[in-house]
Design a protein around this motif. Structure first.
Motif, short mmCIF file in Angstrom:
data_model
loop_
_atom_site.label_atom_id
_atom_site.label_comp_id
_atom_site.label_asym_id
_atom_site.label_seq_id
_atom_site.Cartn_x
_atom_site.Cartn_y
_atom_site.Cartn_z
N ILE A 241 9.17 -0.12 4.35
CA ILE A 241 6.82 -0.72 3.95
C ILE A 241 7.43 -2.26 3.96
O ILE A 241 8.12 -2.88 3.01
N ASP B 194 4.03 -7.05 1.91
CA ASP B 194 2.40 -6.63 1.44
C ASP B 194 2.08 -5.70 1.49
O ASP B 194 0.99 -5.27 0.16
N ASP B 195 2.07 -5.19 2.68
CA ASP B 195 1.73 -3.23 1.98
C ASP B 195 2.34 -2.78 0.53
O ASP B 195 1.75 -2.22 0.34
N VAL B 196 3.58 -2.90 0.22
CA VAL B 196 4.20 -2.40 -0.84
C VAL B 196 3.07 -2.98 -2.11
O VAL B 196 2.20 -2.31 -2.71
N ARG B 197 2.63 -4.66 -1.57
CA ARG B 197 1.67 -5.38 -2.60
C ARG B 197 0.39 -4.55 -2.71
O ARG B 197 -0.43 -3.84 -3.97
N GLU B 198 0.13 -3.78 -1.62
CA GLU B 198 -1.57 -3.32 -1.46
C GLU B 198 -1.07 -1.61 -1.88
O GLU B 198 -2.16 -1.21 -2.39
N ILE B 199 -0.46 -1.34 -1.71
CA ILE B 199 0.52 0.20 -2.39
C ILE B 199 -0.22 -0.02 -3.67
O ILE B 199 -0.68 0.71 -4.36
N CYS C 220 -3.73 -0.36 -5.03
CA CYS C 220 -4.44 0.80 -5.58
C CYS C 220 -3.88 1.59 -6.05
O CYS C 220 -4.60 2.29 -7.12
#
Length: 69
Positions: free
Chosen positions: A43, A46-51, A54
């Motif tokens: 991952i 940026d996707d980790v930050r979004e997860i 959320c």
């Protein structure tokens, strides 16, 4: 006396990795592990930050009584 658990003996942990060549290095990628299994792999940050955002939002909403605003 109880010994400290190693990271891989915990139920939830994250690993990070980065690929290198002789002249370049790749971006950091993250793996989310749950109960010894990699549940999500490679991952980008940026996707980790979004997860995280959320999950934090879901916790915040549920702690306030379930409003979904």
């Amino acid at each position: 006396m109880r010994k400290n658990l190693s990271i891989t003996e915990r139920d939830i942990y994250v690993t990070s990795e980065r690929a290198y060549s002789d002249k370049e290095s790749g971006e950091y990628l993250y793996n989310i592990c749950y109960c010894g299994n990699i549940e999500m792999s490679a991952i980008p940050a940026d996707d980790v930050r979004e997860i995280i955002a959320c999950l934090q939002h879901a916790l915040d909403v549920n702690e306030k009584g379930g409003s979904h605003e």
